[in-house]
Write a protein that holds these residues in place. Structure first.
Motif, short mmCIF file in Angstrom:
data_model
loop_
_atom_site.label_atom_id
_atom_site.label_comp_id
_atom_site.label_asym_id
_atom_site.label_seq_id
_atom_site.Cartn_x
_atom_site.Cartn_y
_atom_site.Cartn_z
N ALA A 1 0.85 -1.20 0.00
CA ALA A 1 0.00 0.00 0.00
C ALA A 1 0.88 1.24 0.00
CB ALA A 1 -0.90 0.00 1.23
N ASN A 2 0.57 2.23 -0.84
CA ASN A 2 1.36 3.46 -0.79
C ASN A 2 0.87 4.34 0.35
OD1 ASN A 2 -0.76 5.13 -1.57
ND2 ASN A 2 -0.28 4.92 -3.75
N ARG A 3 1.58 5.47 0.55
CA ARG A 3 1.32 6.27 1.74
C ARG A 3 -0.11 6.82 1.77
NH1 ARG A 3 3.09 5.96 6.80
NH2 ARG A 3 2.68 7.93 7.86
N TRP A 4 -0.62 7.23 0.61
CA TRP A 4 -1.98 7.79 0.59
C TRP A 4 -3.00 6.74 0.94
CZ3 TRP A 4 -2.61 12.63 1.15
CH2 TRP A 4 -1.62 13.51 0.70
N GLN A 5 -2.76 5.52 0.42
CA GLN A 5 -3.68 4.43 0.77
C GLN A 5 -3.63 4.17 2.27
OE1 GLN A 5 -1.95 1.71 -2.05
NE2 GLN A 5 -3.82 1.70 -3.30
N GLN A 6 -2.40 4.25 2.81
CA GLN A 6 -2.27 4.03 4.26
C GLN A 6 -3.04 5.08 5.05
OE1 GLN A 6 1.93 3.72 5.34
NE2 GLN A 6 2.32 2.69 3.41
N ILE A 7 -2.94 6.35 4.57
CA ILE A 7 -3.64 7.43 5.29
C ILE A 7 -5.14 7.18 5.27
CG2 ILE A 7 -4.26 9.88 5.17
CD1 ILE A 7 -1.34 10.34 4.18
N ILE A 8 -5.66 6.79 4.09
CA ILE A 8 -7.10 6.61 3.98
C ILE A 8 -7.58 5.35 4.69
CG2 ILE A 8 -8.96 6.16 2.33
CD1 ILE A 8 -7.29 8.06 0.42
N LYS A 9 -6.79 4.27 4.57
CA LYS A 9 -7.26 2.98 5.10
C LYS A 9 -6.87 2.76 6.56
CE LYS A 9 -9.26 1.14 1.47
NZ LYS A 9 -8.57 0.72 0.27
N ASN B 1 13.83 -4.91 -2.70
CA ASN B 1 12.47 -4.98 -2.18
C ASN B 1 12.30 -4.12 -0.94
OD1 ASN B 1 10.33 -6.13 -3.36
ND2 ASN B 1 10.91 -8.24 -2.87
N GLN B 2 13.32 -4.23 -0.07
CA GLN B 2 13.25 -3.50 1.20
C GLN B 2 13.19 -1.99 0.97
OE1 GLN B 2 12.91 -5.14 4.19
NE2 GLN B 2 12.37 -3.04 4.81
N THR B 3 14.03 -1.49 0.04
CA THR B 3 13.98 -0.04 -0.22
C THR B 3 12.64 0.34 -0.83
OG1 THR B 3 15.16 -0.49 -2.27
CG2 THR B 3 16.46 0.43 -0.48
N GLU B 4 12.09 -0.55 -1.65
CA GLU B 4 10.76 -0.28 -2.22
C GLU B 4 9.75 -0.07 -1.08
OE1 GLU B 4 9.13 -0.40 -5.52
OE2 GLU B 4 11.14 0.40 -5.85
N ILE B 5 9.82 -0.99 -0.11
CA ILE B 5 8.86 -0.93 1.01
C ILE B 5 9.09 0.33 1.84
CG2 ILE B 5 8.27 -2.04 3.20
CD1 ILE B 5 8.52 -4.73 1.73
N ASN B 6 10.38 0.65 2.06
CA ASN B 6 10.67 1.85 2.83
C ASN B 6 10.12 3.11 2.15
OD1 ASN B 6 11.88 0.57 4.89
ND2 ASN B 6 13.98 0.89 4.16
N LYS B 7 10.18 3.10 0.83
CA LYS B 7 9.65 4.24 0.07
C LYS B 7 8.17 4.43 0.35
CE LYS B 7 11.94 5.30 -4.28
NZ LYS B 7 11.99 4.79 -5.65
N LEU B 8 7.48 3.32 0.60
CA LEU B 8 6.04 3.40 0.86
C LEU B 8 5.75 4.04 2.22
CD1 LEU B 8 4.95 -0.10 -0.44
CD2 LEU B 8 4.69 2.09 -1.59
#
Lengths: 332, 307
Positions: A229-237, B5-12
């Motif tokens: 989930a990206n950050r915006w999805q995290q904020i909403i969900k 993968n880990q950096t990808e997740i951190n970016k999220l």
């Protein structure tokens, strides 16, 4: 011998039993915990004089109040009952509808604007990279909360003054527009009032929402990240559902006070301008002006009593809802 | 899990750079919207009166002058007087109200006190129902004799049910029952327990409430509007409100003008002097508030989330 002993023992026991009962009563408690009662005394006295006596005095709304000899209480008791006459007079004035409409309209507008803006800012403060900048923004936003309404009166005037205000003399001139006589034009004021109210309260409410956001369990976010989930999805969900109880409780606290307005905002900020009254007069402003300006005890007390009663009902109702959502947050 | 993968997740874990920029921009605009008006009043207070009539208020003082401040402090002893009144009311009011509220909160925070529910309700009921402004005013004037009395600016704000709840919550969550019990076993009286143990332990909560009380007393104009007619007893915000209508109010009670009153009136820097008074009223708050902010934040969040 043993039997006799036994009997007397029983007798003593019984006698003690009888003695114990009154010891659980109020007087025993008063003697045992006299220090605690002494601590309560000043506060209880203040509440009695400042809050409970006026509750009794509120019957003035049903009286045709006249000063008699012997002070206020005898005058109050001797004044004739007038039933609902004061209320009839108040609701017969052409302003009555306006006043109640304004009170409700502004409060609803405040609830919506303050909640939305405060939550948006709280999320932004939580998301931006720099913690230092977040601290700075937060302090700046909080500043207006610390200012008196009289100061707001002047700050708003600095912008809106017809002949010296920043907007007329600089902004409108820059665009070649005609000056606006702000304090004589009711149509702009609903918006001005809503902006000024947000200006004062957003920083304050934002802190409460931010505290709730920070308290959200970080593991929830980590789990969501692993799921991609990206950050915006995290904020909403995650963020929104997690702080929902705080939002709802704040919302209901607002709703509970829907018949009360801040006199400073509605009396000081519009500078009590007569032409603006149709859109700036709320219950509090009306009661204050009728009491202090006109000295009309009958009508103003009817307004005040009406406000107390409907306010009581809305607070009780709002609190019932709060209790359903979050027991901890209800006020009683 | 691979390193990529880990950096990808951190970016999220954070918003994009672009979002960060936009958010900063929005927050910056709003933050300036909150601060800038105060700078404008500061600038106006240092601007020459004639320039104000021509150009209006602006963010930069044209023809910098301190005349407005000189005028206020030399001619209008009313302002100095109001400042003293505000100081007295704020200091005395804050000390008294914090003492009254902190004491009231202690018994109702105690689980072993039988009447805690009764006294909590006695207090909370005042949040639910009020006698209303009119009855409060009439009783204040006729029974409590608050008219033209400094006590009238202090007394009505001594108890705030909501702040007492903040204090009660603070005691409950920071002071274990066992601590009080052991102090009692050692023979300490309730007052000694309160002043030597509870007060120091609950100091952050008490400080938050003290600052809220201080702010309320310093900023209040409403009680003065209800009860004060004597110019000698007017606090600063109320004086500020009075001069909104007429600057001459300042001169009514000035002793040192006498015969030259007309001359002074014509040279009176009314616009810049008004703003100078705003600066004087806001100054103490604006300068000290960054230091106090964390206590406020504490008080607010305790009250709202746990209250």
């Amino acid at each position: 011998m043993s039997v006799r002993n036994n009997l007397s023992f029983k007798r003593i026991f019984k006698a003690n039993d009888i003695d114990i009962k009154p010891k659980n009563g109020f007087w025993h408690e008063l003697v045992k915990n006299k220090a605690l009662f002494l601590m309560l005394l000043p506060g209880a006295l203040v509440l009695f004089l400042n809050n409970y006596l006026p509750m009794f005095g509120a019957i003035i709304a049903f009286k045709n109040f006249r000063f008699h000899e012997g002070g206020f209480i005898p005058s109050l008791l001797k004044s004739e009952w007038s039933g609902f006459k004061n209320f009839e007079f108040m609701f017969a004035t052409p302003d009555a509808f306006n006043i109640i409409r304004n009170t409700l309209f502004y409060n609803l507008a405040f609830i919506i604007t303050c909640t939305v803006i405060s939550i948006a800012f709280a999320i932004m403060l939580n998301e931006i990279y720099s913690q230092k900048l977040a601290k700075f923004y937060q302090s700046a936003m909080f500043l207006p909360f610390f200012l008196s309404w009289v100061v707001f009166n002047y700050l708003v005037y600095a912008y809106l003054s017809p002949d010296k205000g920043f907007i007329n003399m600089t902004v409108l001139k820059l665009f070649g527009q005609e000056s606006i006589s702000w304090y004589n034009e009711p149509k702009y004021w609903p918006l001005i009032i809503i902006i000024v109210n947000a200006w004062k309260w957003v920083g304050n409410n934002c802190i409460i929402y931010l505290a709730a956001i920070i308290a959200v369990d970080q593991e929830l976010y980590e789990a969501a990240r692993i799921d991609g989930a990206n950050r915006w999805q995290q904020i909403i969900k995650i963020t929104f559902p997690q702080i929902a109880p705080v939002i709802i409780v704040m919302f209901l606290v607002f709703v509970g006070r829907i018949f009360n307005t801040d006199l400073g905002l509605f009396f000081q900020v519009p500078r009590n301008a007569a032409l603006l009254r149709p859109v700036t007069q709320t219950l509090d402003a009306y009661i204050y002006q009728t009491l202090i300006g006109l000295g009309d005890i009958g009508m103003s007390s009817a307004g005040a009593f009406f406000q107390s009663v409907v306010g009581f009902i809305t607070i009780i109702a709002a609190n019932l809802f709060v209790k359903k959502i979050d027991r901890e947050s209800s006020i009683f | 899990m691979s390193a990529q993968n880990q950096t990808e997740i951190n970016k999220l874990g954070r918003v994009s750079r672009k979002s960060n920029f936009v958010m900063n921009l929005i927050l910056l605009v709003y933050a300036s919207f909150c601060i800038v008006p105060l700078f404008m009043s500061l600038a106006v207070s240092f601007t020459d009166e004639k320039m104000l009539t021509i150009h209006g208020y602006s963010f930069w003082p044209r023809n910098f002058t301190t005349y407005a401040y000189q005028f206020i402090f030399s001619m209008a002893n009313q302002v100095v007087n109001a400042y003293v009144v505000s100081m007295i009311v704020t200091v005395a009011g804050t000390i008294l109200s914090v003492l009254v509220m902190a004491l009231y909160a202690f018994p109702i925070s105690r689980k072993d006190f039988k009447y805690k529910n009764f006294f909590t309700f006695y207090m909370i009921f005042t949040m639910l129902f009020s006698g209303g402004m009119v009855s409060t005013y009439l009783i204040g004037v006729n029974l409590l004799h608050l008219k033209d009395n400094l006590w009238g600016l202090i007394f009505p704000y001594l108890m705030n049910a909501f702040w007492v709840i903040i204090l009660r919550t603070f005691y409950r969550s920071n002071i274990p029952d066992s601590l009080i019990e052991s102090a009692k076993i050692d023979g300490a009286g309730e007052f000694r327990i309160f002043f030597q143990m509870i007060f120091p332990l609950a100091l952050p909560g008490i400080a938050a409430v003290a600052l809220l009380a201080m702010l309320q007393y310093w900023n209040d104009w409403f009680l003065a509007a209800l009860y004060i007619n004597n110019p000698q007893l007017m606090p600063l915000p109320y004086l500020l409100y009075q001069i909104q209508v007429s600057m001459q109010f300042l001169l009514q009670n000035s002793s040192n003008i006498g015969s030259q009153a007309g001359d002074i009136l014509s040279r009176m820097p009314s616009e810049s002097a008004r703003m100078a008074m705003v600066v004087i009223a806001v100054g103490p708050i604006a300068l000290t508030f960054p230091f106090f902010q964390k206590y406020f934040t504490k008080g607010l969040t305790v009250g709202a989330i746990k209250g």
